[in-house]
Enzyme design. Sequence first.
Site, mmCIF file in Angstrom:
data_model
loop_
_atom_site.group_PDB
_atom_site.id
_atom_site.type_symbol
_atom_site.label_atom_id
_atom_site.label_comp_id
_atom_site.label_asym_id
_atom_site.label_seq_id
_atom_site.Cartn_x
_atom_site.Cartn_y
_atom_site.Cartn_z
ATOM 1 N N ARG A 66 -13.376 0.949 4.689
ATOM 2 C CA ARG A 66 -12.379 0.619 3.651
ATOM 3 C C ARG A 66 -13.192 1.275 2.359
ATOM 4 N NH1 ARG A 66 -9.110 -3.888 4.441
ATOM 5 N NH2 ARG A 66 -8.441 -4.526 2.852
ATOM 6 N N ASN A 108 -0.147 -9.016 -9.257
ATOM 7 C CA ASN A 108 0.283 -9.096 -8.217
ATOM 8 C C ASN A 108 0.797 -10.341 -7.784
ATOM 9 O OD1 ASN A 108 0.411 -8.797 -5.384
ATOM 10 N ND2 ASN A 108 -1.533 -9.410 -4.902
ATOM 11 N N HIS A 110 3.365 -13.087 -5.757
ATOM 12 C CA HIS A 110 3.357 -14.196 -4.452
ATOM 13 C C HIS A 110 3.803 -14.780 -4.053
ATOM 14 C CE1 HIS A 110 0.947 -15.303 -0.897
ATOM 15 N NE2 HIS A 110 0.825 -17.136 -1.597
ATOM 16 N N ASP A 142 -7.976 -10.787 -8.982
ATOM 17 C CA ASP A 142 -9.393 -10.487 -9.165
ATOM 18 C C ASP A 142 -9.555 -10.316 -7.660
ATOM 19 O OD1 ASP A 142 -8.947 -13.042 -7.350
ATOM 20 O OD2 ASP A 142 -10.020 -14.545 -8.986
ATOM 21 N N ALA A 143 -11.240 -10.705 -7.259
ATOM 22 C CA ALA A 143 -11.697 -10.426 -5.283
ATOM 23 C C ALA A 143 -10.856 -10.618 -4.662
ATOM 24 C CB ALA A 143 -12.973 -10.199 -5.866
ATOM 25 N N GLY A 144 -10.323 -12.185 -5.416
ATOM 26 C CA GLY A 144 -10.254 -13.520 -3.511
ATOM 27 C C GLY A 144 -8.963 -12.681 -3.953
HETATM 28 C C1 GAR Z 1 7.265 -10.748 -1.803
HETATM 29 O O1 GAR Z 1 7.883 -11.693 -1.494
HETATM 30 C C2 GAR Z 1 5.850 -10.457 -2.296
HETATM 31 O O2 GAR Z 1 5.778 -11.421 -2.924
HETATM 32 C C3 GAR Z 1 4.962 -10.242 -0.940
HETATM 33 O O3 GAR Z 1 5.844 -9.862 -0.045
HETATM 34 C C4 GAR Z 1 6.627 -9.547 -0.410
HETATM 35 C C5 GAR Z 1 7.606 -7.805 -1.217
HETATM 36 O O4 GAR Z 1 8.881 -7.727 -1.308
HETATM 37 N N1 GAR Z 1 3.554 -10.035 -1.629
HETATM 38 C C6 GAR Z 1 2.753 -11.348 0.060
HETATM 39 O O5 GAR Z 1 2.932 -11.404 0.047
HETATM 40 C C7 GAR Z 1 1.634 -10.768 -0.342
HETATM 41 N N2 GAR Z 1 0.397 -11.523 -0.366
HETATM 42 P P1 GAR Z 1 9.324 -6.177 -1.674
HETATM 43 O O6 GAR Z 1 9.199 -5.831 -0.361
HETATM 44 O O7 GAR Z 1 10.657 -6.392 -0.975
HETATM 45 O O8 GAR Z 1 9.006 -6.457 -3.087
#
Ligand code: GAR
Length: 201
Positions: A66, A108, A110, A142-144
């Site tokens: 990683r 990011n 979510h 962040d790192a979490g």
């Molecule tokens: C989005 O809803 C994003 O928030 C989620 O993946 C989807 C991507 O959609 N991300 C996560 O769940 C990360 N934890 P997309 O490929 O159509 O942009």
Amino acid sequence: MPARLVVLVSGVGTNLQALLDACRDPEYGAVVAAVGADRPDTGGVARAAAAGIATFELPLSAYADRADWDAALTDAVAAHEPDLVVLGGFMKLTGPAFLSRFGGRTVNTHPALSPSFPGMHGPQEALDHGVKVTGATLFVVDAGVDTGPILAQVAVPVEDADTPASLHERIKVAERAMLVDVVGRIARRGFTISGRKATLL
Ligand code: GAR
């Protein structure tokens, strides 16, 4: 000069597409310099290629561990000299090398209202918990796992007939609008962080 974005994706890339569409307006204040993925054959990379934007693919399996992958990701992103890195459905945690280079300028999105339901299954877990309102959160990485300072949130009501897929699709409509709005504001004005509190300028 418009802000340079590098967008990282793992999936179909509708959030990326919303940014690509917004960036066609010079007033938006940003350009997508490159799109990277952690796996081959993503819709996101296909969308970028169709728009004539540089792409790179770095599957974790191609690296010894990683840390090597994290270093390669850091170098690949750095090669495109981003002002802001946007994780748009990027299903990997960025590592220490990446954060030491791009921490504080990586955001990011979510599909849940943080701090509820972090991780990969936000819509499913919201449904399982029986919440009546969920949504999406844009935060500074962040790192979490989905723990960084929150830049913006949007609420989405849960409907009785929702499945994880239907709920996620409705969240994504609100999520894309929020992402485009906030990334544009960051590109034009920036943001500050004080402790846990992120403030758009
Ligand atoms: C989005 O809803 C994003 O928030 C989620 O993946 C989807 C991507 O959609 N991300 C996560 O769940 C990360 N934890 P997309 O490929 O159509 O942009």
